[in-house]
Design a protein around this motif. Structure first.
Motif, PDB file in Angstrom:
ATOM      1  N   MET A   1       0.850  -1.199   0.000  1.00  0.00           N
ATOM      2  CA  MET A   1       0.000   0.000   0.000  1.00  0.00           C
ATOM      3  C   MET A   1       0.880   1.241   0.000  1.00  0.00           C
ATOM      4  SD  MET A   1      -3.245   0.762   0.106  1.00  0.00           S
ATOM      5  CE  MET A   1      -4.346   2.126   0.459  1.00  0.00           C
ATOM      6  N   ILE A   2       0.754   2.072  -1.022  1.00  0.00           N
ATOM      7  CA  ILE A   2       1.555   3.295  -1.097  1.00  0.00           C
ATOM      8  C   ILE A   2       0.966   4.355  -0.178  1.00  0.00           C
ATOM      9  CG2 ILE A   2       2.207   5.190  -2.638  1.00  0.00           C
ATOM     10  CD1 ILE A   2       2.427   3.050  -4.861  1.00  0.00           C
ATOM     11  N   ARG A   3       1.840   4.944   0.630  1.00  0.00           N
ATOM     12  CA  ARG A   3       1.408   5.945   1.599  1.00  0.00           C
ATOM     13  C   ARG A   3       2.015   7.326   1.345  1.00  0.00           C
ATOM     14  NH1 ARG A   3      -1.339   3.317   5.452  1.00  0.00           N
ATOM     15  NH2 ARG A   3      -0.951   1.082   5.734  1.00  0.00           N
ATOM     16  N   ALA A   4       3.026   7.383   0.457  1.00  0.00           N
ATOM     17  CA  ALA A   4       3.681   8.664   0.183  1.00  0.00           C
ATOM     18  C   ALA A   4       4.061   8.734  -1.292  1.00  0.00           C
ATOM     19  CB  ALA A   4       4.925   8.823   1.053  1.00  0.00           C
ATOM     20  N   VAL A   5       3.994   9.943  -1.844  1.00  0.00           N
ATOM     21  CA  VAL A   5       4.407  10.196  -3.222  1.00  0.00           C
ATOM     22  C   VAL A   5       5.567  11.186  -3.190  1.00  0.00           C
ATOM     23  CG1 VAL A   5       3.726  11.023  -5.501  1.00  0.00           C
ATOM     24  CG2 VAL A   5       2.068   9.806  -4.069  1.00  0.00           C
ATOM     25  N   LEU A   6       6.658  10.807  -3.848  1.00  0.00           N
ATOM     26  CA  LEU A   6       7.860  11.630  -3.951  1.00  0.00           C
ATOM     27  C   LEU A   6       7.951  12.167  -5.379  1.00  0.00           C
ATOM     28  CD1 LEU A   6      10.567  12.563  -2.614  1.00  0.00           C
ATOM     29  CD2 LEU A   6      11.561  10.422  -3.480  1.00  0.00           C
ATOM     30  N   LEU A   7       8.061  13.481  -5.520  1.00  0.00           N
ATOM     31  CA  LEU A   7       7.944  14.130  -6.831  1.00  0.00           C
ATOM     32  C   LEU A   7       9.236  14.800  -7.269  1.00  0.00           C
ATOM     33  CD1 LEU A   7       4.596  15.968  -6.041  1.00  0.00           C
ATOM     34  CD2 LEU A   7       4.813  13.951  -7.462  1.00  0.00           C
ATOM     35  N   ASP A   8       9.645  14.538  -8.485  1.00  0.00           N
ATOM     36  CA  ASP A   8      10.627  15.347  -9.184  1.00  0.00           C
ATOM     37  C   ASP A   8       9.945  16.659  -9.599  1.00  0.00           C
ATOM     38  OD1 ASP A   8      12.916  16.034 -10.864  1.00  0.00           O
ATOM     39  OD2 ASP A   8      11.683  15.387 -12.548  1.00  0.00           O
ATOM     40  N   ILE A   9      10.742  17.691  -9.921  1.00  0.00           N
ATOM     41  CA  ILE A   9      10.156  18.957 -10.373  1.00  0.00           C
ATOM     42  C   ILE A   9      10.308  19.126 -11.885  1.00  0.00           C
ATOM     43  CG2 ILE A   9      10.372  21.476 -10.296  1.00  0.00           C
ATOM     44  CD1 ILE A   9      10.875  21.321  -7.351  1.00  0.00           C
ATOM     45  N   GLU A  10      11.551  19.277 -12.367  1.00  0.00           N
ATOM     46  CA  GLU A  10      11.781  19.588 -13.782  1.00  0.00           C
ATOM     47  C   GLU A  10      11.217  18.500 -14.688  1.00  0.00           C
ATOM     48  OE1 GLU A  10      15.684  20.778 -15.085  1.00  0.00           O
ATOM     49  OE2 GLU A  10      16.179  21.464 -13.071  1.00  0.00           O
TER      50      GLU A  10
ATOM     51  N   VAL B   1      -1.503  19.691 -12.126  1.00  0.00           N
ATOM     52  CA  VAL B   1      -0.772  19.453 -10.880  1.00  0.00           C
ATOM     53  C   VAL B   1      -1.550  19.876  -9.638  1.00  0.00           C
ATOM     54  CG1 VAL B   1       1.280  20.138  -9.559  1.00  0.00           C
ATOM     55  CG2 VAL B   1       1.505  19.401 -11.936  1.00  0.00           C
ATOM     56  N   PRO B   2      -2.051  21.112  -9.532  1.00  0.00           N
ATOM     57  CA  PRO B   2      -2.705  21.504  -8.274  1.00  0.00           C
ATOM     58  C   PRO B   2      -3.865  20.591  -7.888  1.00  0.00           C
ATOM     59  CG  PRO B   2      -2.257  23.438  -9.616  1.00  0.00           C
ATOM     60  CD  PRO B   2      -1.973  22.254 -10.486  1.00  0.00           C
ATOM     61  N   GLU B   3      -4.751  20.303  -8.837  1.00  0.00           N
ATOM     62  CA  GLU B   3      -5.908  19.453  -8.524  1.00  0.00           C
ATOM     63  C   GLU B   3      -5.458  18.049  -8.130  1.00  0.00           C
ATOM     64  OE1 GLU B   3      -9.883  17.534 -10.674  1.00  0.00           O
ATOM     65  OE2 GLU B   3      -8.718  19.084 -11.692  1.00  0.00           O
ATOM     66  N   SER B   4      -4.463  17.518  -8.822  1.00  0.00           N
ATOM     67  CA  SER B   4      -3.995  16.166  -8.515  1.00  0.00           C
ATOM     68  C   SER B   4      -3.357  16.103  -7.141  1.00  0.00           C
ATOM     69  CB  SER B   4      -3.004  15.704  -9.580  1.00  0.00           C
ATOM     70  OG  SER B   4      -3.626  15.615 -10.847  1.00  0.00           O
ATOM     71  N   LEU B   5      -2.549  17.104  -6.809  1.00  0.00           N
ATOM     72  CA  LEU B   5      -1.940  17.131  -5.478  1.00  0.00           C
ATOM     73  C   LEU B   5      -3.007  17.148  -4.394  1.00  0.00           C
ATOM     74  CD1 LEU B   5       0.984  19.699  -5.958  1.00  0.00           C
ATOM     75  CD2 LEU B   5       1.110  17.198  -5.999  1.00  0.00           C
ATOM     76  N   ARG B   6      -4.030  17.952  -4.592  1.00  0.00           N
ATOM     77  CA  ARG B   6      -5.107  18.026  -3.592  1.00  0.00           C
ATOM     78  C   ARG B   6      -5.865  16.707  -3.510  1.00  0.00           C
ATOM     79  NH1 ARG B   6      -5.676  23.294  -6.224  1.00  0.00           N
ATOM     80  NH2 ARG B   6      -4.778  24.878  -4.842  1.00  0.00           N
ATOM     81  N   ARG B   7      -6.088  16.061  -4.656  1.00  0.00           N
ATOM     82  CA  ARG B   7      -6.792  14.786  -4.663  1.00  0.00           C
ATOM     83  C   ARG B   7      -5.981  13.718  -3.921  1.00  0.00           C
ATOM     84  NH1 ARG B   7      -7.742  14.564  -9.798  1.00  0.00           N
ATOM     85  NH2 ARG B   7      -5.943  13.302 -10.379  1.00  0.00           N
ATOM     86  N   TRP B   8      -4.676  13.678  -4.171  1.00  0.00           N
ATOM     87  CA  TRP B   8      -3.827  12.709  -3.474  1.00  0.00           C
ATOM     88  C   TRP B   8      -3.791  12.990  -1.975  1.00  0.00           C
ATOM     89  CZ3 TRP B   8       0.888  13.399  -7.273  1.00  0.00           C
ATOM     90  CH2 TRP B   8       0.519  12.897  -8.533  1.00  0.00           C
TER      91      TRP B   8
ATOM     92  N   ASP C   1       0.886  11.214   1.767  1.00  0.00           N
ATOM     93  CA  ASP C   1       1.830  12.263   2.108  1.00  0.00           C
ATOM     94  C   ASP C   1       2.627  12.619   0.851  1.00  0.00           C
ATOM     95  OD1 ASP C   1       1.022  12.273   4.750  1.00  0.00           O
ATOM     96  OD2 ASP C   1       2.574  10.851   5.373  1.00  0.00           O
ATOM     97  N   LEU C   2       2.926  13.898   0.665  1.00  0.00           N
ATOM     98  CA  LEU C   2       3.564  14.379  -0.552  1.00  0.00           C
ATOM     99  C   LEU C   2       4.921  15.015  -0.238  1.00  0.00           C
ATOM    100  CD1 LEU C   2       0.463  16.078  -2.239  1.00  0.00           C
ATOM    101  CD2 LEU C   2       1.228  13.696  -2.423  1.00  0.00           C
ATOM    102  N   TYR C   3       5.930  14.622  -1.013  1.00  0.00           N
ATOM    103  CA  TYR C   3       7.295  15.116  -0.826  1.00  0.00           C
ATOM    104  C   TYR C   3       7.900  15.486  -2.182  1.00  0.00           C
ATOM    105  CZ  TYR C   3       6.852  12.937   3.775  1.00  0.00           C
ATOM    106  OH  TYR C   3       6.425  12.587   5.036  1.00  0.00           O
TER     107      TYR C   3
ATOM    108  N   ASN D   1       2.510  25.073  -1.237  1.00  0.00           N
ATOM    109  CA  ASN D   1       3.367  24.497  -0.195  1.00  0.00           C
ATOM    110  C   ASN D   1       2.605  23.793   0.924  1.00  0.00           C
ATOM    111  OD1 ASN D   1       6.133  24.946  -1.014  1.00  0.00           O
ATOM    112  ND2 ASN D   1       5.748  27.139  -0.737  1.00  0.00           N
ATOM    113  N   PRO D   2       1.417  24.269   1.337  1.00  0.00           N
ATOM    114  CA  PRO D   2       0.703  23.559   2.410  1.00  0.00           C
ATOM    115  C   PRO D   2       0.344  22.117   2.067  1.00  0.00           C
ATOM    116  CG  PRO D   2      -0.153  25.784   2.188  1.00  0.00           C
ATOM    117  CD  PRO D   2       0.761  25.556   1.019  1.00  0.00           C
ATOM    118  N   LEU D   3       0.409  21.744   0.789  1.00  0.00           N
ATOM    119  CA  LEU D   3       0.075  20.372   0.397  1.00  0.00           C
ATOM    120  C   LEU D   3       1.232  19.408   0.635  1.00  0.00           C
ATOM    121  CD1 LEU D   3      -1.727  21.163  -2.981  1.00  0.00           C
ATOM    122  CD2 LEU D   3      -2.806  20.520  -0.819  1.00  0.00           C
ATOM    123  N   PHE D   4       2.446  19.930   0.816  1.00  0.00           N
ATOM    124  CA  PHE D   4       3.625  19.073   0.914  1.00  0.00           C
ATOM    125  C   PHE D   4       4.017  18.817   2.364  1.00  0.00           C
ATOM    126  CE2 PHE D   4       4.091  20.955  -3.338  1.00  0.00           C
ATOM    127  CZ  PHE D   4       4.197  19.783  -4.082  1.00  0.00           C
ATOM    128  N   ASN D   5       4.504  17.600   2.592  1.00  0.00           N
ATOM    129  CA  ASN D   5       4.989  17.215   3.917  1.00  0.00           C
ATOM    130  C   ASN D   5       6.478  17.472   4.099  1.00  0.00           C
ATOM    131  OD1 ASN D   5       2.606  15.307   3.167  1.00  0.00           O
ATOM    132  ND2 ASN D   5       2.667  15.256   5.392  1.00  0.00           N
TER     133      ASN D   5
END
Length: 230
Positions: free
Chosen positions: A1-10, A106-113, A119-121, A144-148
Motif C-alpha cells: 500500500m503506497i502511503r507517500a508520493v515523492l515528486l521530481d520537479i523539472e 498538478v494543483p488538482e492532482s496534489l489536492r486529490r492525493w 503524504d507528498l514530498y 506548499n501547504p500540500l507538501f509534507n
C-alpha cells in the motif's frame, strides 16, 4: 500500500522550459550584482566560501562568478550554487518578475492525493529554498501547504540509490510504501533499486524507453486507486 508520493520537479510538476529558459538565465544575469550587494551577509558569505572550496582555488569574486556561470551553463548540480540561485530567484518572485510554473493538472492532482491520505514530498536538484519558492508562487496560488517535506542534493544525488534510502528513512516509511514520479529513467532506476515504486511522467514529448517502470501521460491519470495498482 503506497502511503507517500515523492515528486521530481523539472519535467514532472513543472516545465523544463520554465527552469531552463526563465530561471537559469535570470540567475545568471543577476549573479554578479547579487554577489556584490550581499557578499557580506553571513548566509551568502558561507555559500561563496563553499563554492570557492568546490572550485579548488582562491578565486576573487569576479572569477568565482564566471566559474559559477560556467557551472550553470553545464547544468552542474553543485549545492552552494543551487542555494545561491534560490536566493536570486527569491528576489525575482518577490518583485513579480515571474511566477512558478506548474502544469495545469498538478494543483488538482496534489489536492486529490492529499485528500486520499497520501503524504507528498519533493526531491529536486534545486535547493529546498528554491523548491518552496516555486510552489509558493504559482498561478494557482501557494501549493506548499500540500507538501509534507522537501529534499535536495544535500541528501545525495538523484541517480544514487542511497539518496532514496535516506529519503525513505527521513519520511519514516519503507521504500515499498513510496511512489517516486520522474521523467528521467536514471532517477527511476536508482529509486527502484531500493524497492521504491516508480512511474514515469511523459510530458513534453518524453516517451522513454522506461523499461519496467509504469508510465502515465500526466498526473490526472494517476488517481489514488491507480497509484496502488502494479
Amino acid at each position: 500500500m503506497i502511503r507517500a508520493v515523492l515528486l521530481d520537479i523539472e519535467g514532472t510538476t513543472s516545465s523544463l522550459s520554465f527552469v531552463h529558459d526563465i530561471l537559469f538565465p535570470y540567475a545568471a544575469a543577476h549573479l554578479a550584482d547579487f554577489v556584490r550587494e550581499h557578499r557580506n551577509e553571513p548566509q551568502v558569505s558561507r555559500l561563496l566560501a563553499d563554492a570557492r572550496a568546490y572550485a579548488g582555488g582562491d578565486l576573487d569574486d569576479a572569477a568565482l562568478v564566471e566559474r559559477m556561470r560556467a557551472w550553470m551553463d553545464a547544468d552542474q548540480k553543485i549545492t552552494p550554487l543551487k542555494a545561491l540561485q534560490g536566493l536570486i530567484w527569491e528576489n525575482g518572485y518577490e518583485k513579480g518578475d515571474f511566477l512558478g510554473h506548474v502544469y495545469p493538472d498538478v494543483p488538482e492532482s496534489l489536492r486529490r492525493w492529499k485528500d486520499a491520505g497520501l503524504d507528498l514530498y519533493v526531491f529536486s536538484s534545486g535547493s529546498v529554498h528554491a523548491q518552496k519558492l516555486l510552489f509558493g508562487h504559482t498561478g494557482a496560488g501557494d501549493l506548499n501547504p500540500l507538501f509534507n517535506g522537501y529534499f535536495d542534493t544535500r541528501i545525495g544525488g538523484k541517480r544514487d540509490a542511497d539518496s532514496y534510502r535516506r529519503i525513505a528513512a527521513e519520511i519514516g516509511q519503507p521504500p515499498e510504501q513510496i511512489l517516486f514520479l520522474s521523467d528521467r529513467p536514471e532517477e527511476l532506476d536508482a529509486a527502484a533499486l531500493t524497492r521504491m515504486h516508480t512511474a514515469a511522467v511523459l510530458r513534453e514529448g518524453v516517451d522513454g524507453p522506461f523499461g519496467h517502470h509504469r508510465s502515465f501521460p500526466d498526473f490526472a491519470a494517476l488517481r489514488p486507486e491507480t497509484i496502488n495498482q502494479g
